[in-house]
Design a protein around this motif. Structure first.
Motif, PDB file in Angstrom:
ATOM      1  N   ALA A  62      26.011  -1.330  37.645  1.00 37.90           N
ATOM      2  CA  ALA A  62      26.122  -0.079  36.881  1.00 37.90           C
ATOM      3  C   ALA A  62      25.046   0.036  35.797  1.00 37.90           C
ATOM      4  O   ALA A  62      25.004   1.021  35.070  1.00 37.90           O
ATOM      5  CB  ALA A  62      27.508   0.018  36.247  1.00 37.90           C
ATOM      6  N   GLY A  63      24.189  -0.954  35.727  1.00 38.80           N
ATOM      7  CA  GLY A  63      23.185  -1.019  34.659  1.00 38.80           C
ATOM      8  C   GLY A  63      22.282   0.189  34.550  1.00 38.80           C
ATOM      9  O   GLY A  63      22.013   0.662  33.450  1.00 38.80           O
ATOM     10  N   SER A  64      21.820   0.717  35.684  1.00 38.94           N
ATOM     11  CA  SER A  64      20.892   1.858  35.602  1.00 38.94           C
ATOM     12  C   SER A  64      21.616   3.116  35.136  1.00 38.94           C
ATOM     13  O   SER A  64      21.083   3.883  34.335  1.00 38.94           O
ATOM     14  CB  SER A  64      20.172   2.084  36.934  1.00 38.94           C
ATOM     15  OG  SER A  64      21.086   2.421  37.929  1.00 38.94           O
ATOM     16  N   ASP A  65      22.864   3.332  35.605  1.00 38.86           N
ATOM     17  CA  ASP A  65      23.655   4.476  35.135  1.00 38.86           C
ATOM     18  C   ASP A  65      23.912   4.342  33.629  1.00 38.86           C
ATOM     19  O   ASP A  65      23.805   5.318  32.890  1.00 38.86           O
ATOM     20  CB  ASP A  65      25.014   4.547  35.851  1.00 38.86           C
ATOM     21  CG  ASP A  65      24.889   5.018  37.286  1.00 38.86           C
ATOM     22  OD1 ASP A  65      24.494   6.168  37.495  1.00 38.86           O
ATOM     23  OD2 ASP A  65      25.173   4.223  38.199  1.00 38.86           O
ATOM     24  N   ALA A  66      24.257   3.119  33.206  1.00 41.70           N
ATOM     25  CA  ALA A  66      24.539   2.875  31.788  1.00 41.70           C
ATOM     26  C   ALA A  66      23.283   3.105  30.951  1.00 41.70           C
ATOM     27  O   ALA A  66      23.340   3.771  29.910  1.00 41.70           O
ATOM     28  CB  ALA A  66      25.065   1.452  31.596  1.00 41.70           C
ATOM     29  N   GLY A  67      22.169   2.564  31.405  1.00 42.65           N
ATOM     30  CA  GLY A  67      20.907   2.710  30.675  1.00 42.65           C
ATOM     31  C   GLY A  67      20.518   4.169  30.499  1.00 42.65           C
ATOM     32  O   GLY A  67      20.112   4.596  29.414  1.00 42.65           O
ATOM     33  N   ALA A  68      20.669   4.946  31.574  1.00 35.48           N
ATOM     34  CA  ALA A  68      20.323   6.373  31.530  1.00 35.48           C
ATOM     35  C   ALA A  68      21.213   7.126  30.544  1.00 35.48           C
ATOM     36  O   ALA A  68      20.793   8.124  29.967  1.00 35.48           O
ATOM     37  CB  ALA A  68      20.447   6.984  32.926  1.00 35.48           C
ATOM     38  N   ALA A  69      22.450   6.642  30.337  1.00 35.97           N
ATOM     39  CA  ALA A  69      23.394   7.310  29.435  1.00 35.97           C
ATOM     40  C   ALA A  69      23.404   6.670  28.043  1.00 35.97           C
ATOM     41  O   ALA A  69      24.247   7.000  27.213  1.00 35.97           O
ATOM     42  CB  ALA A  69      24.796   7.263  30.040  1.00 35.97           C
ATOM     43  N   ASN A  70      22.487   5.719  27.807  1.00 31.05           N
ATOM     44  CA  ASN A  70      22.418   4.999  26.533  1.00 31.05           C
ATOM     45  C   ASN A  70      23.730   4.252  26.234  1.00 31.05           C
ATOM     46  O   ASN A  70      24.237   4.247  25.114  1.00 31.05           O
ATOM     47  CB  ASN A  70      22.066   5.976  25.395  1.00 31.05           C
ATOM     48  CG  ASN A  70      21.607   5.241  24.144  1.00 31.05           C
ATOM     49  OD1 ASN A  70      21.094   4.123  24.230  1.00 31.05           O
ATOM     50  ND2 ASN A  70      21.805   5.850  22.990  1.00 31.05           N
ATOM     51  N   VAL A  71      24.294   3.663  27.292  1.00 36.95           N
ATOM     52  CA  VAL A  71      25.539   2.905  27.179  1.00 36.95           C
ATOM     53  C   VAL A  71      25.235   1.421  27.368  1.00 36.95           C
ATOM     54  O   VAL A  71      24.520   1.038  28.292  1.00 36.95           O
ATOM     55  CB  VAL A  71      26.577   3.373  28.242  1.00 36.95           C
ATOM     56  CG1 VAL A  71      27.773   2.434  28.304  1.00 36.95           C
ATOM     57  CG2 VAL A  71      27.030   4.796  27.950  1.00 36.95           C
ATOM     58  N   GLN A  72      25.779   0.617  26.485  1.00 39.54           N
ATOM     59  CA  GLN A  72      25.631  -0.827  26.586  1.00 39.54           C
ATOM     60  C   GLN A  72      26.883  -1.391  27.253  1.00 39.54           C
ATOM     61  O   GLN A  72      28.007  -1.026  26.879  1.00 39.54           O
ATOM     62  CB  GLN A  72      25.458  -1.437  25.189  1.00 39.54           C
ATOM     63  CG  GLN A  72      25.246  -2.931  25.208  1.00 39.54           C
ATOM     64  CD  GLN A  72      25.219  -3.538  23.805  1.00 39.54           C
ATOM     65  OE1 GLN A  72      25.424  -2.853  22.811  1.00 39.54           O
ATOM     66  NE2 GLN A  72      24.981  -4.827  23.741  1.00 39.54           N
ATOM     67  N   ILE A  73      26.702  -2.241  28.259  1.00 42.46           N
ATOM     68  CA  ILE A  73      27.854  -2.865  28.932  1.00 42.46           C
ATOM     69  C   ILE A  73      27.999  -4.293  28.430  1.00 42.46           C
ATOM     70  O   ILE A  73      27.052  -5.076  28.474  1.00 42.46           O
ATOM     71  CB  ILE A  73      27.692  -2.863  30.472  1.00 42.46           C
ATOM     72  CG1 ILE A  73      27.600  -1.427  31.004  1.00 42.46           C
ATOM     73  CG2 ILE A  73      28.873  -3.584  31.123  1.00 42.46           C
ATOM     74  CD1 ILE A  73      27.413  -1.326  32.511  1.00 42.46           C
ATOM     75  N   LYS A  74      29.201  -4.625  27.946  1.00 45.01           N
ATOM     76  CA  LYS A  74      29.491  -5.985  27.481  1.00 45.01           C
ATOM     77  C   LYS A  74      30.516  -6.614  28.419  1.00 45.01           C
ATOM     78  O   LYS A  74      31.507  -5.973  28.769  1.00 45.01           O
ATOM     79  CB  LYS A  74      30.080  -5.960  26.072  1.00 45.01           C
ATOM     80  CG  LYS A  74      29.096  -5.615  24.986  1.00 45.01           C
ATOM     81  CD  LYS A  74      29.769  -5.735  23.630  1.00 45.01           C
ATOM     82  CE  LYS A  74      28.784  -5.413  22.520  1.00 45.01           C
ATOM     83  NZ  LYS A  74      29.452  -5.314  21.224  1.00 45.01           N
TER      84      LYS A  74
END
Length: 187
Positions: A54-66
């Protein structure tokens, strides 16, 4: 000019057919019995894999995944693909709930004989009057949602002998809690 417009029209049609096909597939997966193929899973590794996916979707939305899962966590007997489907659905929903960015936390713990998973976002949250309906088939708050994702997620979790629920506060975000037996679904 006409050829370019024709190509754009064909591409739009192709995308629409894919979208409708996806809805039909979701509908069918809600209707047919689930055939689970349980296997021993390292949940910490699965969560890391999902965060990467999900990293690319998160990156595009400025979301950090922990990811918050101890490496010495007990393994769980579960159907890898189905569990992945549930978690990916919750992850992507969480990312979409944070259009202005934020943090998505994937956590795993064990409690007695159960694996406890949490997918938490810092997004808009869900109004209390809607909370009781979010697992209903066809209920959606998204303009382009089918309303099947969370109904299917609940079905998969329950097929594993587990439970899924949500806690949410408007303006604070949502937390999905999943518990499944470590020993796997009863045969």
């Amino acid at each position: 000019q006409d050829e370019e417009e024709y190509s754009r029209f064909i591409e739009l049609m192709r995308q629409e057919v894919q979208r409708l096909n996806s809805i039909v597939e979701q509908f069918l997966s809600l209707a047919r019995p689930l055939k689970l193929k349980p296997e021993e899973l390292r949940i910490d590794k699965l969560l890391e894999e999902l965060a990467l996916l999900a990293g690319s979707d998160a990156g595009a939305a400025n979301v950090q995944i922990k990811v918050d899962a101890p490496s010495d966590l007990s393994s769980v007997r579960a159907d890898r693909n189905y569990l992945k489907q549930v978690l990916l659905n919750l992850i992507l929903n969480g990312i979409q709930a944070m259009p202005g960015g934020g943090t998505l936390t994937l956590a795993a713990r064990t409690s007695r004989a159960d694996l406890l998973l949490t997918v938490a976002d810092t997004g808009a949250g869900i109004e209390p009057r809607l909370l009781g309906r979010i697992f209903e088939p066809y209920f959606t708050t998204k303009s382009n949602g089918s309303g099947l994702g969370l109904a299917i997620a609940r079905r998969i979790v329950e097929a594993h002998g587990g439970q899924i629920n949500i806690a949410s506060e408007v303006g604070q975000g949502s937390r999905f809690h999943i518990s499944v037996p470590l020993a796997g679904p009863e045969s």
